[in-house]
Design a protein around this motif. Structure first.
Motif, PDB file in Angstrom:
ATOM      1  N   LEU A 115      63.738  13.983 -23.930  1.00  0.00           N
ATOM      2  CA  LEU A 115      63.405  14.574 -25.324  1.00  0.00           C
ATOM      3  C   LEU A 115      62.569  13.608 -26.029  1.00  0.00           C
ATOM      4  O   LEU A 115      62.880  12.376 -26.004  1.00  0.00           O
ATOM      5  CB  LEU A 115      64.963  14.568 -25.753  1.00  0.00           C
ATOM      6  N   VAL A 116      61.804  14.106 -26.693  1.00  0.00           N
ATOM      7  CA  VAL A 116      61.056  13.636 -27.737  1.00  0.00           C
ATOM      8  C   VAL A 116      61.472  13.543 -29.135  1.00  0.00           C
ATOM      9  O   VAL A 116      61.866  14.582 -29.628  1.00  0.00           O
ATOM     10  CB  VAL A 116      59.501  14.139 -27.880  1.00  0.00           C
ATOM     11  N   GLN A 117      62.150  12.507 -29.448  1.00  0.00           N
ATOM     12  CA  GLN A 117      62.713  12.214 -30.602  1.00  0.00           C
ATOM     13  C   GLN A 117      62.011  11.621 -31.769  1.00  0.00           C
ATOM     14  O   GLN A 117      62.244  12.309 -33.016  1.00  0.00           O
ATOM     15  CB  GLN A 117      64.247  11.271 -30.401  1.00  0.00           C
ATOM     16  N   LEU A 123      54.704  15.483 -33.156  1.00  0.00           N
ATOM     17  CA  LEU A 123      53.534  16.297 -33.939  1.00  0.00           C
ATOM     18  C   LEU A 123      52.426  16.133 -33.035  1.00  0.00           C
ATOM     19  O   LEU A 123      51.664  17.242 -32.825  1.00  0.00           O
ATOM     20  CB  LEU A 123      53.330  15.539 -35.177  1.00  0.00           C
ATOM     21  N   VAL A 124      52.253  14.887 -32.408  1.00  0.00           N
ATOM     22  CA  VAL A 124      51.072  14.912 -31.289  1.00  0.00           C
ATOM     23  C   VAL A 124      51.312  15.918 -30.247  1.00  0.00           C
ATOM     24  O   VAL A 124      50.296  16.444 -29.857  1.00  0.00           O
ATOM     25  CB  VAL A 124      51.172  13.380 -30.854  1.00  0.00           C
ATOM     26  N   ALA A 125      52.510  16.156 -29.896  1.00  0.00           N
ATOM     27  CA  ALA A 125      52.710  16.874 -28.481  1.00  0.00           C
ATOM     28  C   ALA A 125      52.559  18.432 -29.131  1.00  0.00           C
ATOM     29  O   ALA A 125      51.689  19.248 -28.506  1.00  0.00           O
ATOM     30  CB  ALA A 125      54.299  16.922 -28.231  1.00  0.00           C
ATOM     31  N   ARG A 146      59.465  20.595 -41.951  1.00  0.00           N
ATOM     32  CA  ARG A 146      60.623  19.828 -41.570  1.00  0.00           C
ATOM     33  C   ARG A 146      61.417  20.601 -40.784  1.00  0.00           C
ATOM     34  O   ARG A 146      62.036  20.348 -39.646  1.00  0.00           O
ATOM     35  CB  ARG A 146      61.244  18.776 -42.732  1.00  0.00           C
ATOM     36  N   ASN A 147      61.784  21.884 -41.294  1.00  0.00           N
ATOM     37  CA  ASN A 147      62.706  22.810 -40.509  1.00  0.00           C
ATOM     38  C   ASN A 147      62.006  23.272 -39.182  1.00  0.00           C
ATOM     39  O   ASN A 147      62.949  23.416 -38.251  1.00  0.00           O
ATOM     40  CB  ASN A 147      62.992  23.888 -41.461  1.00  0.00           C
ATOM     41  N   GLU A 148      61.057  23.389 -39.194  1.00  0.00           N
ATOM     42  CA  GLU A 148      60.261  24.097 -38.165  1.00  0.00           C
ATOM     43  C   GLU A 148      60.329  22.965 -36.872  1.00  0.00           C
ATOM     44  O   GLU A 148      60.603  23.146 -35.719  1.00  0.00           O
ATOM     45  CB  GLU A 148      58.893  24.589 -38.283  1.00  0.00           C
ATOM     46  N   LEU A 149      60.148  21.709 -37.433  1.00  0.00           N
ATOM     47  CA  LEU A 149      60.035  20.580 -36.427  1.00  0.00           C
ATOM     48  C   LEU A 149      61.550  20.366 -36.007  1.00  0.00           C
ATOM     49  O   LEU A 149      61.797  20.110 -34.646  1.00  0.00           O
ATOM     50  CB  LEU A 149      59.764  19.326 -37.062  1.00  0.00           C
ATOM     51  N   ALA A 150      62.599  20.368 -36.885  1.00  0.00           N
ATOM     52  CA  ALA A 150      64.187  20.180 -36.090  1.00  0.00           C
ATOM     53  C   ALA A 150      64.413  21.556 -35.464  1.00  0.00           C
ATOM     54  O   ALA A 150      65.104  21.238 -34.617  1.00  0.00           O
ATOM     55  CB  ALA A 150      64.877  20.255 -37.468  1.00  0.00           C
ATOM     56  N   GLY A 151      63.801  22.738 -35.597  1.00  0.00           N
ATOM     57  CA  GLY A 151      63.978  24.007 -34.768  1.00  0.00           C
ATOM     58  C   GLY A 151      63.245  23.879 -33.523  1.00  0.00           C
ATOM     59  O   GLY A 151      63.212  24.787 -32.811  1.00  0.00           O
ATOM     60  N   THR A 152      62.559  22.864 -32.969  1.00  0.00           N
ATOM     61  CA  THR A 152      61.737  22.959 -31.850  1.00  0.00           C
ATOM     62  C   THR A 152      62.044  21.522 -31.141  1.00  0.00           C
ATOM     63  O   THR A 152      62.081  20.497 -31.333  1.00  0.00           O
ATOM     64  CB  THR A 152      60.323  22.932 -32.179  1.00  0.00           C
ATOM     65  N   LEU A 153      62.431  21.838 -29.828  1.00  0.00           N
ATOM     66  CA  LEU A 153      62.640  20.698 -28.657  1.00  0.00           C
ATOM     67  C   LEU A 153      61.205  20.589 -28.180  1.00  0.00           C
ATOM     68  O   LEU A 153      60.722  21.498 -27.669  1.00  0.00           O
ATOM     69  CB  LEU A 153      63.983  21.198 -27.881  1.00  0.00           C
ATOM     70  N   LEU A 155      60.060  18.375 -24.761  1.00  0.00           N
ATOM     71  CA  LEU A 155      60.142  17.367 -23.674  1.00  0.00           C
ATOM     72  C   LEU A 155      59.068  16.786 -23.079  1.00  0.00           C
ATOM     73  O   LEU A 155      58.010  17.659 -23.015  1.00  0.00           O
ATOM     74  CB  LEU A 155      61.020  18.108 -22.729  1.00  0.00           C
ATOM     75  N   SER A 156      59.307  15.683 -22.572  1.00  0.00           N
ATOM     76  CA  SER A 156      57.796  14.925 -22.105  1.00  0.00           C
ATOM     77  C   SER A 156      58.200  14.674 -20.467  1.00  0.00           C
ATOM     78  O   SER A 156      59.232  14.298 -20.031  1.00  0.00           O
ATOM     79  CB  SER A 156      57.595  13.714 -22.684  1.00  0.00           C
ATOM     80  N   LEU A 157      57.256  14.777 -19.735  1.00  0.00           N
ATOM     81  CA  LEU A 157      57.303  14.649 -18.122  1.00  0.00           C
ATOM     82  C   LEU A 157      56.342  13.977 -17.840  1.00  0.00           C
ATOM     83  O   LEU A 157      54.874  14.170 -18.083  1.00  0.00           O
ATOM     84  CB  LEU A 157      57.399  15.854 -17.586  1.00  0.00           C
ATOM     85  N   PRO A 158      56.344  12.334 -17.321  1.00  0.00           N
ATOM     86  CA  PRO A 158      55.199  11.823 -16.953  1.00  0.00           C
ATOM     87  C   PRO A 158      54.542  12.221 -15.649  1.00  0.00           C
ATOM     88  O   PRO A 158      55.218  12.802 -14.794  1.00  0.00           O
ATOM     89  CB  PRO A 158      55.959  10.298 -16.644  1.00  0.00           C
TER      90      PRO A 158
END
Length: 228
Positions: A115-117, A123-125, A146-153, A155-158
């Protein structure tokens, strides 16, 4: 990393290994040209494959979605996943039914998503998602609230355990079949955009931007001509 060096046992190309490529730039170019990836995982004891958009920043692949997404909730458990991207470049018609094929470029990635926290990394993602699909779009649109960021998960995969596999060129027939009076060759395929359709509620004075009217997925197919 040379073409013959796989990063792990499970990324090693076993079927037609000469078509395998483990170089970073090859993997990046295929990922950057593709639009949709397939995410494979096991949920409730059943194998699942879900198509989704993605973005890449350096050595990291990002996927995103709603917190209610079954896929993202499952991936947050730290399970192993497999992500694939495939580009179809042509249909290969041989003289025999057996040797018909396709020209393709594909990438397979194994790993565990996290998870990207961090808000800045998130924002970069999200910028990477947008620019991956429509280069030049991000600076013009409203940034996520802010609400849109909070409502979006996110995930990062190396991109550590990653491999590419490619095929180019014409059919490879049995020697005796070259005497058959049957047309053989390749039907090239490519993704092309039609004329953009302006939203009916857009003011008439807003012109279609060049990145939309001249949209194209840039291909690096020419450099892969050695894969047969």
């Amino acid at each position: 990393m040379t073409q013959q060096e796989a990063p792990s046992q499970r990324t090693t190309i076993k079927r037609v290994p000469q078509r395998g490529d483990y170089q970073r730039d090859t993997i990046y170019q295929i990922l950057d040209e593709g639009l949709v990836c397939q995410v494979g995982f096991v949920a409730d004891g059943q194998p699942v494959v879900i198509p989704t958009a993605y973005g890449r920043v350096d050595d990291t692949l990002y996927i995103h979605g709603s917190p209610a997404s079954r896929m993202l909730k499952t991936l947050l458990q730290g399970i192993d996943i497999c992500v694939t991207v495939t580009l179809i470049d042509g249909l290969v018609l041989a003289r025999s039914a057996f040797h018909h094929s396709m020209n393709y470029r594909s990438v397979v990635v194994f790993g565990t998503a996290t998870l990207v926290q961090d808000a800045e990394q998130k924002l970069v993602a999200l910028k990477a998602f947008t620019e991956h699909v429509i280069p030049g779009r991000w600076p013009e649109v409203r940034q996520p609230s802010r609400n849109e960021l909070a409502g979006t998960l996110v995930l990062s995969l190396p991109l550590v355990e990653a491999s590419a596999k490619l095929r180019t060129g014409g059919p490879l027939d049995d020697a005796a079949d070259y005497e058959l009076q049957v047309w053989a060759g390749e039907i090239p395929l490519k993704l092309t955009a039609a004329v953009p359709i302006t939203d009916s509620r857009s003011p008439r004075q807003i012109e279609i931007p060049a990145y939309a009217s001249n949209y194209i997925r840039h291909s690096n197919l020419a450099r892969f001509s050695q894969y047969l």
